[in-house]
Motif scaffolding. Structure first.
Motif, short mmCIF file in Angstrom:
data_model
loop_
_atom_site.label_atom_id
_atom_site.label_comp_id
_atom_site.label_asym_id
_atom_site.label_seq_id
_atom_site.Cartn_x
_atom_site.Cartn_y
_atom_site.Cartn_z
N ILE A 61 -4.20 -2.74 -8.18
CA ILE A 61 -5.25 -3.84 -8.15
C ILE A 61 -6.26 -3.07 -7.57
O ILE A 61 -7.52 -3.56 -7.01
CB ILE A 61 -5.00 -4.50 -7.38
CG1 ILE A 61 -4.17 -4.89 -5.90
CG2 ILE A 61 -4.14 -5.62 -8.40
CD1 ILE A 61 -4.06 -6.01 -5.64
N SER A 62 -6.62 -1.95 -6.21
CA SER A 62 -7.51 -1.47 -5.54
C SER A 62 -6.79 0.49 -5.00
O SER A 62 -5.79 0.37 -5.18
CB SER A 62 -8.03 -1.80 -4.42
OG SER A 62 -9.20 -1.40 -3.45
N SER A 63 -7.98 1.13 -4.96
CA SER A 63 -7.25 2.33 -4.60
C SER A 63 -8.90 2.99 -3.54
O SER A 63 -9.88 2.49 -3.59
CB SER A 63 -8.26 3.45 -5.64
OG SER A 63 -8.27 4.60 -5.24
N PHE A 64 -8.24 3.21 -2.62
CA PHE A 64 -9.52 3.61 -1.36
C PHE A 64 -10.84 4.84 -1.69
O PHE A 64 -9.31 6.00 -1.92
CB PHE A 64 -8.59 3.87 -0.03
CG PHE A 64 -7.93 2.50 0.83
CD1 PHE A 64 -7.99 1.29 -0.41
CD2 PHE A 64 -7.84 2.25 2.29
CE1 PHE A 64 -7.48 0.23 0.39
CE2 PHE A 64 -7.66 1.23 2.77
CZ PHE A 64 -7.44 0.06 1.84
N ALA A 87 1.30 -1.01 0.19
CA ALA A 87 -0.15 0.04 -0.16
C ALA A 87 0.38 0.84 -0.39
O ALA A 87 1.99 1.13 0.65
CB ALA A 87 -1.22 -0.47 1.35
N THR A 88 0.04 2.11 -0.69
CA THR A 88 1.29 3.84 -0.94
C THR A 88 -0.03 4.69 -0.10
O THR A 88 -1.37 4.73 -0.54
CB THR A 88 1.26 3.88 -1.73
OG1 THR A 88 0.53 3.42 -2.76
CG2 THR A 88 2.36 2.64 -2.83
N GLY A 89 0.25 5.63 0.51
CA GLY A 89 -0.30 6.92 1.27
C GLY A 89 -0.07 8.02 0.37
O GLY A 89 1.12 7.93 0.76
N SER A 90 -0.20 9.03 0.29
CA SER A 90 0.43 10.18 -0.14
C SER A 90 -0.58 11.40 0.47
O SER A 90 -1.56 11.57 0.99
CB SER A 90 -0.46 10.48 -1.50
OG SER A 90 -0.10 11.58 -1.87
N ILE A 111 -5.10 6.98 -0.42
CA ILE A 111 -4.54 4.93 -0.65
C ILE A 111 -5.06 4.39 -1.95
O ILE A 111 -6.10 4.08 -2.31
CB ILE A 111 -4.81 4.56 0.65
CG1 ILE A 111 -4.22 5.41 1.82
CG2 ILE A 111 -3.84 2.58 0.93
CD1 ILE A 111 -4.89 4.70 3.41
N LYS A 112 -3.53 3.66 -2.31
CA LYS A 112 -3.72 2.62 -3.33
C LYS A 112 -3.06 0.97 -3.08
O LYS A 112 -1.99 1.63 -2.01
CB LYS A 112 -2.97 3.34 -4.50
CG LYS A 112 -3.36 4.24 -5.34
CD LYS A 112 -3.22 4.86 -6.56
CE LYS A 112 -4.08 6.16 -6.98
NZ LYS A 112 -3.42 6.84 -8.18
N ILE A 113 -3.10 0.22 -3.70
CA ILE A 113 -2.88 -0.80 -3.30
C ILE A 113 -2.25 -1.89 -4.73
O ILE A 113 -3.14 -1.59 -5.78
CB ILE A 113 -4.33 -1.87 -2.91
CG1 ILE A 113 -4.74 -1.07 -1.83
CG2 ILE A 113 -3.34 -3.44 -2.79
CD1 ILE A 113 -4.04 -1.43 -0.24
N TRP A 114 -1.48 -1.60 -4.51
CA TRP A 114 -0.57 -2.30 -6.33
C TRP A 114 0.48 -4.31 -5.59
O TRP A 114 0.29 -4.41 -4.37
CB TRP A 114 0.67 -1.79 -6.18
CG TRP A 114 0.78 0.00 -5.57
CD1 TRP A 114 0.63 0.56 -5.14
CD2 TRP A 114 0.32 0.33 -6.96
NE1 TRP A 114 -0.18 1.94 -4.99
CE2 TRP A 114 0.27 2.33 -6.59
CE3 TRP A 114 0.24 0.04 -8.22
CZ2 TRP A 114 -0.02 3.14 -6.86
CZ3 TRP A 114 0.62 1.51 -9.73
CH2 TRP A 114 0.74 3.08 -8.89
N ALA A 115 0.00 -4.56 -7.01
CA ALA A 115 0.67 -6.03 -6.54
C ALA A 115 1.45 -6.37 -7.48
O ALA A 115 1.81 -5.67 -8.53
CB ALA A 115 -0.04 -7.23 -6.65
N VAL A 116 3.19 -6.99 -7.05
CA VAL A 116 4.05 -7.58 -7.87
C VAL A 116 3.65 -8.72 -8.58
O VAL A 116 3.53 -9.66 -7.55
CB VAL A 116 5.32 -7.66 -7.27
CG1 VAL A 116 6.14 -7.92 -8.12
CG2 VAL A 116 6.03 -6.84 -6.18
N PRO A 125 -11.83 -10.54 -6.35
CA PRO A 125 -10.71 -8.56 -6.11
C PRO A 125 -10.38 -8.16 -4.64
O PRO A 125 -10.53 -8.97 -3.63
CB PRO A 125 -12.64 -8.37 -6.33
CG PRO A 125 -13.28 -9.41 -6.20
CD PRO A 125 -12.52 -10.62 -6.43
N PHE A 126 -9.69 -6.90 -4.85
CA PHE A 126 -9.52 -6.90 -3.49
C PHE A 126 -10.18 -5.83 -2.72
O PHE A 126 -11.10 -4.76 -2.89
CB PHE A 126 -8.77 -6.31 -3.52
CG PHE A 126 -7.63 -5.66 -2.61
CD1 PHE A 126 -6.62 -6.16 -1.91
CD2 PHE A 126 -7.60 -4.65 -1.66
CE1 PHE A 126 -5.59 -5.96 -0.74
CE2 PHE A 126 -6.74 -4.07 -0.63
CZ PHE A 126 -6.30 -4.62 -0.22
N ILE A 127 -11.07 -6.40 -1.70
CA ILE A 127 -11.97 -5.92 -0.77
C ILE A 127 -11.44 -4.88 0.48
O ILE A 127 -10.71 -5.60 1.57
CB ILE A 127 -13.28 -6.90 -0.40
CG1 ILE A 127 -13.33 -7.69 -1.10
CG2 ILE A 127 -14.16 -6.01 0.48
CD1 ILE A 127 -14.56 -8.97 -1.37
#
Length: 359
Positions: A255-258, A232-235, A240-245, A305-307
């Motif tokens: 894969i997701s955004s809050f 997760a990254t926060g700015s 907040i965005k979720i990423w997958a390698v 899906p990412f929840i």
């Protein structure tokens, strides 16, 4: 803190260009063993070579007192009078087995500085250690690619084993994945970088996997999923965005955004609860001092899906009154635990520890 069995060390950085390494002395570790109920963590104290720390006359540095040197001094003191401020018999550290007064606590629990790590061009800004206790990564304030390098240091020898270039401005947060295969860096240049880290005995290699512009403003924080290669990254852009390698293609996908928050996101910490369903809790700290807990799950593959959903918002009276700088869970994996602890520190000069009940 340097992780790994037998690594009683920590590294620190401040508004100076030097990374400093401190080691726990034997007197401190034995004193600590008297104060805790669980003794299993103190089985390897015979390998600790530093007995204590000796403060110089001007108080500019703490020189280590080694176990073998202490025994030699004790024999010499019997035969001669030493008029040296470097060796004072009364300053020899002791093991405390009862609550000490302040002077005793300050003197006999002092950690000596064992190494200084030089190389950065500006003030230190971020430090992290891998989970094996083999590598330390560091960054400093920067406004150019050369100064914004991430330095990799080998624990023990403290030699430089890598200088990673990717960002053009200050790297604000560094974190190793939980299997230590990747190093994640986020920066003021609104981008994140993922480096593949490989260790071959004493050799360390690194490769830049990806570098992406992830947010519209400064990225302050990041956190890895303990169960897989998600992060997760926060700015400052309040997202907040979720990423997958994706290791097969050596790429990173979002894969997701809050939903947007009311303030800048400045701290994140991911706690794993259930590996099979990839369920966990993401603690979120904001510039306003507020803290929220989000339940996250799924997203292991394209079919799931990412929840993410908010599960708890801390009472403002219990939270900080200024920026939340860092969040940390008491364990990487709660497992069957019913309660876990969350520590937070903020710009209000406070450290708070919360007990969180996990259902």
């Amino acid at each position: 803190m340097i992780k790994g069995i037998g690594n009683y060390k920590f590294v620190s950085g401040a508004e100076e260009k030097v990374v400093r390494v401190f080691e726990a002395p034997l007197s401190f570790l034995k004193t600590l063993s008297h104060a805790v109920l669980q003794k299993s963590g103190f089985d390897d104290l015979h390998d600790v070579q530093i007995l204590g720390a000796n403060m110089s006359a001007l108080g500019l540095s703490q020189k280590p007192i080694y176990v073998h040197a202490a025994s030699e001094v004790s024999h010499r003191v019997k035969d001669e009078v030493l008029d040296s401020l470097e060796i004072i018999p009364d300053a020899m550290p002791v093991v405390l087995n009862q609550p000490p007064v302040e002077d005793q606590l300050a003197w006999h629990t002092l950690w000596p500085e064992s190494h200084k790590l030089y190389g950065h061009g500006n003030e230190l800004f971020s430090l992290c250690c891998d989970h094996e206790g083999k590598l330390v990564a560091s960054s400093c304030k920067a406004q150019s690619v050369a100064v914004a390098e991430i330095w990799l240091w080998e624990v023990g020898s403290w030699k430089v084993v890598g200088r990673l270039q990717s960002h053009s401005l200050t790297v604000t947060k560094l974190e190793f994945s939980h299997d230590d295969n990747f190093l994640l860096a986020v920066s003021r240049d609104r981008q994140f970088s993922v480096f593949a880290i490989k260790k071959y005995g004493d050799e360390v290699s690194h490769q830049l996997i990806t570098k992406q512009e992830a947010h519209k403003r400064i990225i302050w924080t990041c956190s890895w999923n303990p169960f897989c290669h998600q992060f997760a990254t926060g700015s400052r852009d309040k997202t907040i965005k979720i990423w997958a390698v994706d290791r097969s293609t050596s790429s990173v996908k979002q894969i997701s955004s809050f939903p947007a928050f009311k303030d800048s996101v400045t701290a994140l910490s991911w706690l794993g609860l259930d590996r099979s369903s990839n369920t966990g809790i993401l603690a979120v700290g904001m510039d306003s001092g507020l803290i929220e807990l989000w339940t996250v799950s799924g997203g292991i593959n394209l079919s799931s899906p990412f929840i993410a959903s908010v599960s708890f918002r801390f009472d403002p009276y219990l939270s900080h009154v200024s920026t939340v700088h860092r969040l940390a869970w008491s364990s990487d994996n709660a497992g069957d635990w019913k309660t876990v602890k969350l520590a937070s520190c903020g710009g209000d000069n406070c450290v708070r520890v919360f007990e969180v009940r996990v259902s």
